[in-house]
Scaffold this motif. Structure first.
Motif, PDB file in Angstrom:
ATOM      1  N   GLY A  96       0.816  -1.204   0.000  1.00  0.00           N
ATOM      2  CA  GLY A  96       0.000   0.000   0.000  1.00  0.00           C
ATOM      3  C   GLY A  96       0.851   1.255   0.000  1.00  0.00           C
ATOM      4  N   TYR A  97       0.207   2.390  -0.211  1.00  0.00           N
ATOM      5  CA  TYR A  97       0.909   3.660  -0.233  1.00  0.00           C
ATOM      6  C   TYR A  97      -0.004   4.759   0.292  1.00  0.00           C
ATOM      7  CZ  TYR A  97      -1.867   4.897  -4.316  1.00  0.00           C
ATOM      8  OH  TYR A  97      -2.915   5.182  -5.157  1.00  0.00           O
ATOM      9  N   PHE A  98       0.602   5.890   0.646  1.00  0.00           N
ATOM     10  CA  PHE A  98      -0.183   7.057   1.023  1.00  0.00           C
ATOM     11  C   PHE A  98       0.640   8.312   0.724  1.00  0.00           C
ATOM     12  CE2 PHE A  98       2.457   6.782   4.767  1.00  0.00           C
ATOM     13  CZ  PHE A  98       2.596   8.093   5.187  1.00  0.00           C
ATOM     14  N   ALA A  99      -0.046   9.407   0.527  1.00  0.00           N
ATOM     15  CA  ALA A  99       0.596  10.705   0.314  1.00  0.00           C
ATOM     16  C   ALA A  99      -0.335  11.774   0.848  1.00  0.00           C
ATOM     17  CB  ALA A  99       0.884  10.935  -1.165  1.00  0.00           C
ATOM     18  N   GLY A 100       0.235  12.801   1.421  1.00  0.00           N
ATOM     19  CA  GLY A 100      -0.574  13.869   1.980  1.00  0.00           C
ATOM     20  C   GLY A 100       0.174  15.185   1.993  1.00  0.00           C
ATOM     21  N   ALA A 101      -0.565  16.277   2.006  1.00  0.00           N
ATOM     22  CA  ALA A 101       0.023  17.612   2.077  1.00  0.00           C
ATOM     23  C   ALA A 101      -1.020  18.551   2.659  1.00  0.00           C
ATOM     24  CB  ALA A 101       0.466  18.094   0.701  1.00  0.00           C
ATOM     25  N   GLY A 102      -0.546  19.646   3.239  1.00  0.00           N
ATOM     26  CA  GLY A 102      -1.482  20.594   3.805  1.00  0.00           C
ATOM     27  C   GLY A 102      -0.788  21.765   4.455  1.00  0.00           C
ATOM     28  N   THR A 103      -1.593  22.700   4.915  1.00  0.00           N
ATOM     29  CA  THR A 103      -1.077  23.868   5.615  1.00  0.00           C
ATOM     30  C   THR A 103      -1.114  23.611   7.122  1.00  0.00           C
ATOM     31  OG1 THR A 103      -3.290  24.857   5.552  1.00  0.00           O
ATOM     32  CG2 THR A 103      -1.744  25.457   3.798  1.00  0.00           C
ATOM     33  N   ILE A 123       4.043  37.156  21.337  1.00  0.00           N
ATOM     34  CA  ILE A 123       4.304  36.059  20.403  1.00  0.00           C
ATOM     35  C   ILE A 123       3.228  36.007  19.323  1.00  0.00           C
ATOM     36  CG2 ILE A 123       4.338  33.534  20.197  1.00  0.00           C
ATOM     37  CD1 ILE A 123       5.757  33.383  22.805  1.00  0.00           C
ATOM     38  N   LYS A 124       3.666  35.811  18.091  1.00  0.00           N
ATOM     39  CA  LYS A 124       2.752  35.721  16.956  1.00  0.00           C
ATOM     40  C   LYS A 124       2.352  34.262  16.715  1.00  0.00           C
ATOM     41  CE  LYS A 124       5.852  37.693  14.428  1.00  0.00           C
ATOM     42  NZ  LYS A 124       6.585  38.258  13.280  1.00  0.00           N
ATOM     43  N   PRO A 125       1.228  34.023  16.056  1.00  0.00           N
ATOM     44  CA  PRO A 125       0.852  32.647  15.697  1.00  0.00           C
ATOM     45  C   PRO A 125       1.874  32.023  14.748  1.00  0.00           C
ATOM     46  CG  PRO A 125      -1.018  34.145  15.453  1.00  0.00           C
ATOM     47  CD  PRO A 125       0.187  35.001  15.657  1.00  0.00           C
ATOM     48  N   GLU A 126       1.908  30.716  14.758  1.00  0.00           N
ATOM     49  CA  GLU A 126       2.815  29.944  13.910  1.00  0.00           C
ATOM     50  C   GLU A 126       2.022  29.370  12.742  1.00  0.00           C
ATOM     51  OE1 GLU A 126       5.442  26.966  15.892  1.00  0.00           O
ATOM     52  OE2 GLU A 126       4.326  25.532  14.662  1.00  0.00           O
ATOM     53  N   TYR A 127       2.623  29.390  11.532  1.00  0.00           N
ATOM     54  CA  TYR A 127       1.947  28.816  10.373  1.00  0.00           C
ATOM     55  C   TYR A 127       2.983  28.175   9.457  1.00  0.00           C
ATOM     56  CZ  TYR A 127       3.552  32.986   7.857  1.00  0.00           C
ATOM     57  OH  TYR A 127       4.328  33.963   7.301  1.00  0.00           O
ATOM     58  N   GLY A 128       2.521  27.411   8.485  1.00  0.00           N
ATOM     59  CA  GLY A 128       3.453  26.764   7.568  1.00  0.00           C
ATOM     60  C   GLY A 128       2.739  25.732   6.717  1.00  0.00           C
ATOM     61  N   TRP A 129       3.498  24.726   6.277  1.00  0.00           N
ATOM     62  CA  TRP A 129       2.911  23.658   5.469  1.00  0.00           C
ATOM     63  C   TRP A 129       3.720  22.381   5.675  1.00  0.00           C
ATOM     64  CZ3 TRP A 129       5.510  21.180   1.434  1.00  0.00           C
ATOM     65  CH2 TRP A 129       6.712  21.771   1.023  1.00  0.00           C
ATOM     66  N   ASN A 130       3.119  21.260   5.318  1.00  0.00           N
ATOM     67  CA  ASN A 130       3.819  19.987   5.454  1.00  0.00           C
ATOM     68  C   ASN A 130       3.409  19.044   4.334  1.00  0.00           C
ATOM     69  OD1 ASN A 130       1.197  19.370   6.419  1.00  0.00           O
ATOM     70  ND2 ASN A 130       2.007  17.647   7.560  1.00  0.00           N
ATOM     71  N   ALA A 131       4.241  18.034   4.117  1.00  0.00           N
ATOM     72  CA  ALA A 131       3.951  16.998   3.125  1.00  0.00           C
ATOM     73  C   ALA A 131       4.587  15.707   3.600  1.00  0.00           C
ATOM     74  CB  ALA A 131       4.502  17.383   1.751  1.00  0.00           C
ATOM     75  N   GLU A 132       3.949  14.579   3.317  1.00  0.00           N
ATOM     76  CA  GLU A 132       4.495  13.277   3.677  1.00  0.00           C
ATOM     77  C   GLU A 132       3.997  12.225   2.709  1.00  0.00           C
ATOM     78  OE1 GLU A 132       3.288  12.146   7.570  1.00  0.00           O
ATOM     79  OE2 GLU A 132       1.168  12.418   7.196  1.00  0.00           O
ATOM     80  N   ALA A 133       4.777  11.158   2.595  1.00  0.00           N
ATOM     81  CA  ALA A 133       4.421  10.050   1.713  1.00  0.00           C
ATOM     82  C   ALA A 133       5.076   8.795   2.261  1.00  0.00           C
ATOM     83  CB  ALA A 133       4.881  10.315   0.279  1.00  0.00           C
ATOM     84  N   GLY A 134       4.475   7.642   1.929  1.00  0.00           N
ATOM     85  CA  GLY A 134       5.040   6.409   2.459  1.00  0.00           C
ATOM     86  C   GLY A 134       4.510   5.174   1.772  1.00  0.00           C
TER      87      GLY A 134
END
Length: 317
Positions: A96-103, A123-134
């Motif tokens: 099997g496989y998976f992939a994902g991304a988001g803010t 302190i200001k809020p933290e933000y960004g993005w991420n991605a993963e696959a497997g």
């Protein structure tokens, strides 16, 4: 009410769900109020936060697509919209496989803002993005046993990353620039069952590269090991079991110029357990030792952690 830190906190959430087997939907909203009431905090002002969210899942035979949407609010401020997409599927019966991304987004916590000492209300809020696959593989056609292996890679980028950093003997919260983290995780699981005998093994290895790309020339974040791993095993027959756990983490530096490091450490735990039936429940009696090698180690500099310790525990389930 959190009696330990004297924080009054209430939380309300409402969700609506619907759809079919092939398309499931959830939507809702939440509202919470947090008010500190302790000398541990420099403010007693209540903070109101809320969010609206939605989650949809589509099923395509052996594949699945999930999309999540969330919008956070704090007082009169609106956070960065969080959008997450995850797709999972099968390449074969066992692979099997998976992939994902988001803010990414999060408000600073009450401790980040007002803890005394160290909090910072600016302190200001933290933000960004991420991605993963497997990939994941279930070894097919094995008698009395199951074997599962997985490999995951991930990348995260946090802008205005909220972190606590040491300054002398005290730690202070703040926005620490842009934090980049990438890594690789390998994990394997093995289960065996036959004629009352059983065995369970879980092992994983992790590589993590974490640095601030805007102001420290790619130096690894303090207290973050590049390599770590764990091995957990349990085996026995009937109600008896033997347990052993091993954990490893590589050296970690505690100054931003990597000039001083805490050494790598390998820790081992061992235990024996017996499960006693009590009516419709089971009472597990376990006796064991932690850090049985009596290894001297610190997670934070000048804060030693316990050496060899022994324990007796009772669990009802």
């Amino acid at each position: 009410i959190d009696q330990a830190n004297k924080v009054e906190h209430w939380f309300i959430q409402q969700m609506l769900s619907g759809g079919s087997h092939k398309w499931q939907r959830i939507a809702g909203w939440e509202l919470q109020s947090i008010q500190p009431n302790s000398p541990s905090y420099t403010s007693t002002t209540a903070t109101q936060r809320g969010a609206v969210f939605m989650r949809s899942k589509w099923q395509f035979e052996s594949d699945e697509l999930i999309i999540k949407l969330r919008q956070d609010l704090s007082g009169d401020q609106m956070g960065v919209p969080v959008v997450t997409t995850i797709y999972t599927g099968e390449l074969s019966r066992s692979l099997g496989y998976f992939a994902g991304a988001g803010t990414l987004f999060r408000w600073p916590s009450l401790d980040d803002l007002y803890w005394n000492p160290g909090g910072d209300p600016t302190i200001k809020p933290e933000y960004g993005w991420n991605a993963e696959a497997g990939l994941s593989w279930n070894v097919p056609d094995l008698e009395y046993q199951n074997v599962h292996l997985s490999l995951t890679t991930f990348f995260r980028k946090h802008v205005d990353a909220i972190q606590w950093y040491p300054d002398g003997t005290l730690w202070y919260a703040g926005n620490r620039g842009t934090l980049r983290t990438l890594g690789l995780i390998f994990q394997t699981e093995w289960e065996y069952r036959n004629k009352g005998w059983f065995a369970d093994v879980l092992a994983n290895f992790q590589y993590v590269r974490s640095d601030r790309i805007d102001n420290n020339d790619g130096i690894q974040e303090i207290y973050v090991p590049k390599f770590s791993g764990a091995f957990e095993a349990a085996a026995g027959k009937g109600r008896w079991a033997i347990h052993c756990n091993h954990n490893y983490r590589s050296e970690r530096h505690f100054l931003n110029d990597e000039s001083s490091v805490l050494p790598g450490v390998f820790l081992s735990d061992f235990a024996v357990s017996y499960e006693l039936p009590v009516r419709s429940y089971a009472l597990q009696i376990q006796i064991g030792g932690r850090n049985i090698g009596d290894v001297e180690h610190e997670w934070v500099i000048n804060r030693p952690l316990p050496g060899r310790t022994y324990y007796l525990s009772l669990k009802i389930h």
